[in-house]
Enzyme design. Structure first.
Site, mmCIF file in Angstrom:
data_model
loop_
_atom_site.group_PDB
_atom_site.id
_atom_site.type_symbol
_atom_site.label_atom_id
_atom_site.label_comp_id
_atom_site.label_asym_id
_atom_site.label_seq_id
_atom_site.Cartn_x
_atom_site.Cartn_y
_atom_site.Cartn_z
ATOM 1 N N HIS A 42 4.671 7.220 4.252
ATOM 2 C CA HIS A 42 4.510 8.098 3.091
ATOM 3 C C HIS A 42 5.816 8.769 2.680
ATOM 4 C CE1 HIS A 42 0.368 7.610 4.491
ATOM 5 N NE2 HIS A 42 -0.027 8.007 3.307
ATOM 6 N N GLU A 68 -4.797 0.483 4.215
ATOM 7 C CA GLU A 68 -4.096 1.296 5.203
ATOM 8 C C GLU A 68 -4.751 1.200 6.578
ATOM 9 O OE1 GLU A 68 -3.846 5.222 3.648
ATOM 10 O OE2 GLU A 68 -2.326 4.714 2.139
#
Length: 330
Positions: A216, A182
């Protein structure tokens, strides 16, 4: 390119390759934003490719399911790095360390890049440390004198715990794969593109985490369709998560731009995943955790800029190229 660099005095560039810097200057803001959006989408979409596109059978276990996702995350991270290198024209740089340096992958000033951000981040968890210490002291009072056995304070139980964690695939996801991939995609690849796209530093810090947060949103689909959560419950859970990831994204984006080193946001990411949400109060500590949490926040705000001063992490700050803007910080 429209950039804040027009107001700076540049003397000695950190990466001295005018052809590569000229190529980077041709990245437009719209291209940079589109590339970041594509990276965020690809980072999530590829997780579902084994079953939806490759038509692979469902994994037989949770471990195999997560390992499959680890491979997908690695592929998407590599693709994002390649796209960033091509868009910034980094192939014209002389050597691999210079290319990796644009992404913040560096070996110099390593201990500073690890230690200072880690200590700074830990201040936000002062209340958590007090609460956990309180629990540990209470537990030790209730245990017998020989509860640690013949192997010392840690004993065989501690070693068993470490080995169990090393075999836990969810621990690998939370503390290794997710932080590294990430931060590589959403900080090391996206931020240099946005910087070279001419966006203001403050705008990048506050708005680039939107890509991280939107990545997300797939959790809502998983909660609502797969785990059969009620719509409002799934919405509230994911909404809280999105808000937290935006705030966290502000902080790690700030760390990356200030230090110019990828390891700083990675360390902060791992630490926050280990600790969870900061604890602000605890009834069992009789207010001690609340005082500690408040003191930690004050200390964090006081040390935020001094402990991330670019001079602590870089030898040259008087002429970095557009993909590193730490030279514009005083």
């Amino acid at each position: 390119m429209v950039s804040s660099y027009s107001s700076l005095t540049l003397e000695e560039p950190r990466i001295r390759d005018p052809l590569a810097m000229e190529a980077a200057a041709r990245v437009s803001g719209s291209v940079a934003v589109a590339a970041c959006a594509a990276m965020a989408f690809f980072y999530v979409a590829i997780l579902y490719s084994p079953t939806l596109i490759l038509r692979l059978p469902p994994p037989a276990s949770q471990d195999s399911f997560m390992i499959r996702r680890f491979a997908c995350a690695a592929v998407s991270s590599a693709a994002s790095v390649l796209a960033c290198v091509l868009l910034l024209g980094l192939g014209k740089l002389d050597d691999l360390p210079s290319i990796l340096g644009v992404l913040g992958i560096r070996r110099d000033h390593l201990w500073q890049a690890v230690t200072f951000p880690l200590l700074l981040t830990s201040l936000l968890y002062a209340g958590s440390f007090v609460s956990r210490s309180w629990k540990l002291i209470s537990a030790s009072k209730e245990s017998s004198e020989n509860s640690y056995g013949e192997d010392g304070i840690c004993g065989q139980g501690c070693m068993d715990w470490v080995c169990a964690y090393a075999r836990n695939v969810m621990a690998w996801r939370n503390y290794v794969v997710a932080p590294f991939t990430e931060e590589l995609v959403f900080r090391a690849c996206m931020i240099p593109l946005l910087l070279c796209g001419g966006f203001r530093t403050s705008s990048i810090i506050f708005f680039s985490p939107v890509f991280f947060s939107l990545a997300h949103l797939n959790h809502f689909l998983e909660l609502y369709y797969q785990q059969r959560y009620r719509f409002m419950k799934a919405f509230l859970i994911v909404g809280f998560q999105l808000g937290y990831t935006v705030i966290f994204g502000w902080y790690v984006s700030f760390l990356f731009i200030r230090t110019g080193n990828l390891i700083s946001p990675i360390v902060a990411h791992v630490f926050c995943n280990v600790m969870g949400l900061p604890l602000l109060s605890s009834p069992r500590t009789k207010g001690t955790a609340t005082v500690a949490a408040a003191a930690g926040v004050v200390g964090f705000l006081y040390l935020l800029f001094p402990s991330t001063h670019p001079g602590l992490y870089n030898d040259l700050r008087d002429g970095c190229s557009c993909w590193h803007r730490y030279c514009s910080w005083s």
